[in-house]
Scaffold this active site. Sequence first.
Site, PDB file in Angstrom:
ATOM      1  N   CYS A 230       0.973  -1.208  -0.148  1.00 48.85           N
ATOM      2  CA  CYS A 230      -0.073   0.038   0.129  1.00 48.85           C
ATOM      3  C   CYS A 230       0.846   1.145  -0.003  1.00 48.85           C
ATOM      4  O   CYS A 230       0.331   2.204  -0.245  1.00 48.85           O
ATOM      5  CB  CYS A 230      -0.883  -0.065   1.192  1.00 48.85           C
ATOM      6  SG  CYS A 230      -2.252  -1.243   1.315  1.00 48.85           S
TER       7      CYS A 230
ATOM      8  N   HIS B 133      -2.749   6.936   3.208  1.00 49.61           N
ATOM      9  CA  HIS B 133      -3.218   5.680   2.717  1.00 49.61           C
ATOM     10  C   HIS B 133      -4.410   5.549   3.424  1.00 49.61           C
ATOM     11  O   HIS B 133      -4.850   5.823   4.595  1.00 49.61           O
ATOM     12  CB  HIS B 133      -2.171   4.768   3.054  1.00 49.61           C
ATOM     13  CG  HIS B 133      -2.761   3.352   2.775  1.00 49.61           C
ATOM     14  ND1 HIS B 133      -3.535   3.069   1.599  1.00 49.61           N
ATOM     15  CD2 HIS B 133      -2.802   2.264   3.595  1.00 49.61           C
ATOM     16  CE1 HIS B 133      -3.513   1.853   1.752  1.00 49.61           C
ATOM     17  NE2 HIS B 133      -3.482   1.151   2.667  1.00 49.61           N
TER      18      HIS B 133
ATOM     19  N   ASN C 196     -10.249   0.119   1.047  1.00 52.11           N
ATOM     20  CA  ASN C 196      -8.576   0.017   1.008  1.00 52.11           C
ATOM     21  C   ASN C 196      -8.333  -0.529  -0.346  1.00 52.11           C
ATOM     22  O   ASN C 196      -8.392  -1.745  -0.566  1.00 52.11           O
ATOM     23  CB  ASN C 196      -8.091  -0.853   2.172  1.00 52.11           C
ATOM     24  CG  ASN C 196      -6.603  -0.775   2.163  1.00 52.11           C
ATOM     25  OD1 ASN C 196      -5.920  -0.435   0.966  1.00 52.11           O
ATOM     26  ND2 ASN C 196      -6.111  -1.306   3.335  1.00 52.11           N
TER      27      ASN C 196
HETATM   28  N1  COA Z   1     -17.748  -7.401  11.949  1.00 53.12           N
HETATM   29  C1  COA Z   1     -18.277  -7.559  13.144  1.00 53.12           C
HETATM   30  N2  COA Z   1     -17.354  -7.976  14.264  1.00 53.12           N
HETATM   31  C2  COA Z   1     -16.155  -8.020  13.963  1.00 53.12           C
HETATM   32  C3  COA Z   1     -15.625  -7.946  12.527  1.00 53.12           C
HETATM   33  C4  COA Z   1     -16.281  -7.359  11.583  1.00 53.12           C
HETATM   34  N3  COA Z   1     -16.152  -7.458  10.338  1.00 53.12           N
HETATM   35  N4  COA Z   1     -14.204  -8.093  12.604  1.00 53.12           N
HETATM   36  C5  COA Z   1     -13.793  -8.347  13.813  1.00 53.12           C
HETATM   37  N5  COA Z   1     -15.017  -8.214  14.737  1.00 53.12           N
HETATM   38  C6  COA Z   1     -15.047  -8.506  16.095  1.00 53.12           C
HETATM   39  C7  COA Z   1     -13.871  -9.386  16.633  1.00 53.12           C
HETATM   40  O1  COA Z   1     -14.082 -10.687  16.609  1.00 53.12           O
HETATM   41  C8  COA Z   1     -13.855  -8.644  18.133  1.00 53.12           C
HETATM   42  O2  COA Z   1     -14.921  -9.474  18.865  1.00 53.12           O
HETATM   43  P1  COA Z   1     -14.568 -10.137  20.255  1.00 53.12           P
HETATM   44  O3  COA Z   1     -14.471  -8.700  21.085  1.00 53.12           O
HETATM   45  O4  COA Z   1     -16.018 -10.638  20.467  1.00 53.12           O
HETATM   46  O5  COA Z   1     -13.467 -10.848  20.281  1.00 53.12           O
HETATM   47  C9  COA Z   1     -14.538  -7.472  18.009  1.00 53.12           C
HETATM   48  O6  COA Z   1     -15.186  -7.218  16.526  1.00 53.12           O
HETATM   49  C10 COA Z   1     -13.228  -6.293  18.028  1.00 53.12           C
HETATM   50  O7  COA Z   1     -12.216  -6.820  17.189  1.00 53.12           O
HETATM   51  P2  COA Z   1     -11.056  -6.130  17.086  1.00 53.12           P
HETATM   52  O8  COA Z   1      -9.742  -6.979  15.982  1.00 53.12           O
HETATM   53  O9  COA Z   1     -10.516  -5.632  18.522  1.00 53.12           O
HETATM   54  O10 COA Z   1     -11.516  -4.790  16.339  1.00 53.12           O
HETATM   55  P3  COA Z   1     -10.561  -3.577  15.817  1.00 53.12           P
HETATM   56  O11 COA Z   1     -11.406  -2.146  16.509  1.00 53.12           O
HETATM   57  O12 COA Z   1      -9.228  -3.716  16.028  1.00 53.12           O
HETATM   58  O13 COA Z   1     -10.747  -3.404  14.379  1.00 53.12           O
HETATM   59  C11 COA Z   1      -9.900  -3.738  12.287  1.00 53.12           C
HETATM   60  C12 COA Z   1     -10.663  -4.402  13.402  1.00 53.12           C
HETATM   61  C13 COA Z   1      -9.378  -4.857  11.315  1.00 53.12           C
HETATM   62  C14 COA Z   1     -10.753  -2.765  11.723  1.00 53.12           C
HETATM   63  C15 COA Z   1      -8.675  -3.053  12.842  1.00 53.12           C
HETATM   64  O14 COA Z   1      -7.776  -3.681  13.659  1.00 53.12           O
HETATM   65  C16 COA Z   1      -7.664  -2.347  11.564  1.00 53.12           C
HETATM   66  O15 COA Z   1      -8.074  -1.598  10.898  1.00 53.12           O
HETATM   67  N6  COA Z   1      -6.480  -2.804  11.406  1.00 53.12           N
HETATM   68  C17 COA Z   1      -5.680  -2.417  10.518  1.00 53.12           C
HETATM   69  C18 COA Z   1      -5.937  -2.888   9.371  1.00 53.12           C
HETATM   70  C19 COA Z   1      -5.268  -2.480   8.135  1.00 53.12           C
HETATM   71  O16 COA Z   1      -4.958  -1.158   8.116  1.00 53.12           O
HETATM   72  N7  COA Z   1      -4.808  -3.118   7.191  1.00 53.12           N
HETATM   73  C20 COA Z   1      -4.331  -2.537   5.907  1.00 53.12           C
HETATM   74  C21 COA Z   1      -2.933  -2.323   6.021  1.00 53.12           C
HETATM   75  S1  COA Z   1      -2.577  -1.640   4.497  1.00 53.12           S
END
Ligand code: COA
Length: 316
Positions: A116, A240, A270
Amino acid sequence: MPIVPTSAIGAKFIGWGTSLPEKIITNDDLSKTLDTSDEWIRERTGIERRHVGGTTASLSIESGRKAIQMAGIDPLTIDALVLSTTTPDRTVPATSATVQHGLGLRCGAFDVNAACSGFVYALVVGHGLVAMGMRRILVIGTDTLSRITDWSDRNTAVLFADGSGAAIIDAVSGPGHLLGWDFDADGSLEDLLYAEIGGTLHMEGKEVFRRAVRIMVDSAEKSLKASGLTSNEIDLVVPHQANLRIIEAACKRLDIPMSKTAIILQDTGNTSSATIPLALFDAADHGRIKSGDNVLLVGFGAGMTAASAVIKWNQS
Ligand code: COA
């Protein structure tokens, strides 16, 4: 040490174009097949819908053609095509070969893969070619992440999508618009976000989030230092577009208000290499950038890589 551009020959944008597939998938569409909801996706990521479809070559040809049209140039005057993509259409040859042929170019063509962060890498490489004597470079950032996304995995399916943005940079007699830039990579973090050849994306979301904020800020600070500017002299940040919360956290640390950011991720998700050109040229097309504005581009991605650049808009 910050890297300060030293070449007497700089470049500036003379045309750009973007391309998004027609098919739109909303959060509600995803919630029909995944255990997720529109509310969760909006709150945790800022994304509302995304475009899906096409190939990396077809989207690149569309954005590249628009950039050539806007510049009003003969394609045969382009000296090189640099295509940033982490989703090539084939392993061999580079997708840039297909794009070069599709656009009727007669020039060197190669792919750059820095995930990215790739568009900023490709843009700086383009400036390097100008410094080495070339005059006109087509830089494209395109990804079709939908093809390497596991649509049954809610951790990744809600994030990734397809798109393309292209720019033509042209040599100028002065220093040009690139004031400062930075590249970074830490290969020890490669397992945080990867796809095997023929496989789909695996991601440690929380850890990527944590690292992303830090590496974006570090890279942006290096580019600012190289350009001799402070963050309050930046008129627009083009980050990004992976997650709105990542952008908010990074801007807070850089002390740049969100009102100075270009955000399109609610409509695109993204799109990896395409997010920065899509957001940059959307801002330009909507009159959000005027001559002389200082624009900070900052990306991060798998690798983990980071890259940033400070552009003085329209400067020759
Ligand atoms: N819908 C609903 N619930 C979801 C979910 C979805 N799509 N994805 C995860 N969950 C749940 C998890 O299972 C977790 O449940 P639990 O509390 O019962 O265990 C809860 O939501 C929280 O999950 P968590 O991983 O802590 O969420 P988060 O706030 O960290 O958000 C992302 C998850 C992936 C959106 C976030 O971590 C993120 O954006 N990370 C960076 C990713 C990125 O930038 N990637 C590209 C790089 S170029």
